[in-house]
Design a protein around this motif. Structure first.
Motif, PDB file in Angstrom:
ATOM      1  N   TRP A  81     -25.649  15.370   7.647  1.00 47.35           N
ATOM      2  CA  TRP A  81     -24.593  16.372   7.577  1.00 47.35           C
ATOM      3  C   TRP A  81     -23.966  16.387   6.189  1.00 47.35           C
ATOM      4  O   TRP A  81     -24.057  15.423   5.428  1.00 47.35           O
ATOM      5  N   ALA A  82     -23.366  17.535   5.881  1.00 43.47           N
ATOM      6  CA  ALA A  82     -22.671  17.713   4.606  1.00 43.47           C
ATOM      7  C   ALA A  82     -21.311  18.323   4.900  1.00 43.47           C
ATOM      8  O   ALA A  82     -21.183  19.220   5.747  1.00 43.47           O
ATOM      9  N   GLN A 138     -30.222  13.538  -1.175  1.00 40.34           N
ATOM     10  CA  GLN A 138     -29.288  12.791  -2.020  1.00 40.34           C
ATOM     11  C   GLN A 138     -27.981  12.612  -1.243  1.00 40.34           C
ATOM     12  O   GLN A 138     -27.418  13.591  -0.749  1.00 40.34           O
ATOM     13  N   GLN A 139     -27.526  11.371  -1.149  1.00 47.09           N
ATOM     14  CA  GLN A 139     -26.350  11.083  -0.337  1.00 47.09           C
ATOM     15  C   GLN A 139     -25.265  10.379  -1.148  1.00 47.09           C
ATOM     16  O   GLN A 139     -25.556   9.582  -2.036  1.00 47.09           O
ATOM     17  N   SER A 140     -24.032  10.686  -0.807  1.00 41.11           N
ATOM     18  CA  SER A 140     -22.871   9.992  -1.378  1.00 41.11           C
ATOM     19  C   SER A 140     -21.984   9.531  -0.227  1.00 41.11           C
ATOM     20  O   SER A 140     -21.860  10.219   0.793  1.00 41.11           O
ATOM     21  N   ARG A 141     -21.343   8.393  -0.401  1.00 45.17           N
ATOM     22  CA  ARG A 141     -20.567   7.775   0.678  1.00 45.17           C
ATOM     23  C   ARG A 141     -19.304   8.587   0.964  1.00 45.17           C
ATOM     24  O   ARG A 141     -18.555   8.961   0.058  1.00 45.17           O
ATOM     25  N   LEU A 142     -19.069   8.866   2.229  1.00 44.77           N
ATOM     26  CA  LEU A 142     -17.865   9.573   2.645  1.00 44.77           C
ATOM     27  C   LEU A 142     -16.655   8.647   2.608  1.00 44.77           C
ATOM     28  O   LEU A 142     -16.760   7.464   2.938  1.00 44.77           O
ATOM     29  N   LEU A 151     -15.879   5.369   4.785  1.00 43.51           N
ATOM     30  CA  LEU A 151     -16.052   5.433   6.233  1.00 43.51           C
ATOM     31  C   LEU A 151     -17.017   4.344   6.690  1.00 43.51           C
ATOM     32  O   LEU A 151     -17.938   3.962   5.962  1.00 43.51           O
ATOM     33  N   GLU A 152     -16.828   3.892   7.912  1.00 44.93           N
ATOM     34  CA  GLU A 152     -17.728   2.930   8.542  1.00 44.93           C
ATOM     35  C   GLU A 152     -18.185   3.486   9.881  1.00 44.93           C
ATOM     36  O   GLU A 152     -17.420   4.160  10.582  1.00 44.93           O
ATOM     37  N   ASP A 157     -26.436   7.182   9.143  1.00 48.82           N
ATOM     38  CA  ASP A 157     -26.398   8.506   8.516  1.00 48.82           C
ATOM     39  C   ASP A 157     -25.059   9.216   8.678  1.00 48.82           C
ATOM     40  O   ASP A 157     -24.798  10.210   8.004  1.00 48.82           O
ATOM     41  N   ALA A 158     -24.196   8.713   9.555  1.00 48.44           N
ATOM     42  CA  ALA A 158     -22.898   9.359   9.772  1.00 48.44           C
ATOM     43  C   ALA A 158     -21.918   9.109   8.633  1.00 48.44           C
ATOM     44  O   ALA A 158     -20.919   9.829   8.497  1.00 48.44           O
ATOM     45  N   ILE A 159     -22.177   8.111   7.785  1.00 45.14           N
ATOM     46  CA  ILE A 159     -21.209   7.770   6.736  1.00 45.14           C
ATOM     47  C   ILE A 159     -21.561   8.396   5.389  1.00 45.14           C
ATOM     48  O   ILE A 159     -20.910   8.134   4.391  1.00 45.14           O
TER      49      ILE A 159
END
Length: 220
Positions: A81-82, A138-142, A151-152, A157-159
């Motif tokens: 998700w984005a 490409q992912q960055s930590r929420l 977030l934890e 993939d939820a974070i």
């Protein structure tokens, strides 16, 4: 639209996940000899499937696909998700294909110059979508807006805030990763220097031939 092979060509259609299917059968206790007997081929052929040097025809693998095919399909996609940076409205993405590389890049957190822990803050995930095509996530930590803490969640993939790229081929993938190391990993020098090796190893492990790799084949 892709046309389905007919006649003799249908029997020769290669199964791109041959190696994964053989590994799956062996993980369920099958020996190479048993696989060879089931598929009616020499054991040496199964060995080449296992190494990823050859792919089998779908018709040859039919006995295994009838038993294990559903397990391959079950694990063939992931959900990402984005979040919109202004409205925080989410967009969800379902990306199919086996993950051949998932690499996170961690920020070392220190207190009084002493390393406390490493927090993954960026991540690169690469899906093999078949027929020599790949898709890079490409992912960055929420983070929480009010505290800026990460977030934890028990679901990995939820974070992550995810950016799903376009389909690219193997040559474009290597070029992308090499450029990513130079442009995005300046703060992660160890990762920047090792990621080019990891992507090439991942491709070779999944049966892809790469230009520029010196090969020393064994004699069996």
């Amino acid at each position: 639209m892709e046309t389905k092979p007919k006649g003799k060509n249908a029997k020769k259609k290669l199964f791109k996940q041959t190696r994964q299917l053989i590994n799956l059968a062996q993980n369920h206790g099958w020996t190479q000899v048993e696989i060879a007997q089931k598929c009616r081929v020499p054991q040496s052929t199964v060995s080449s499937w296992k190494r990823g040097t050859k792919e089998a025809a779908e018709s040859t693998l039919k006995p295994l696909l009838e038993i294990f095919g559903h397990k391959l399909r079950r694990n063939s996609f992931r959900v990402y998700w984005a979040l919109d940076p202004e409205t925080l409205q989410p967009t969800f993405h379902k990306v199919e294909g086996k993950v051949i590389l998932s690499q996170s890049f961690s920020d070392p957190r220190r207190q009084h110059y002493k390393l406390i822990k490493k927090i993954p803050v960026h991540k690169l995930v690469i899906h093999d979508q078949g027929k020599g095509k790949f898709r890079v996530i490409q992912q960055s930590r929420l983070k929480f807006r009010n505290s800026n803490e990460e977030l934890e969640c028990s679901q990995e993939d939820a974070i992550w805030n995810s950016n799903v790229g376009d389909q690219i081929d193997a040559v474009e993938l290597i070029d992308f990763v090499d450029a990513y190391c130079k442009e995005q990993l300046e703060k992660f020098p160890s990762d920047a220097n090792t990621l080019p090796y990891l992507i090439r190893k991942a491709l070779l492990n999944h049966g892809y031939h790469l230009d520029g790799v010196v090969e020393y084949p064994a004699v069996w």
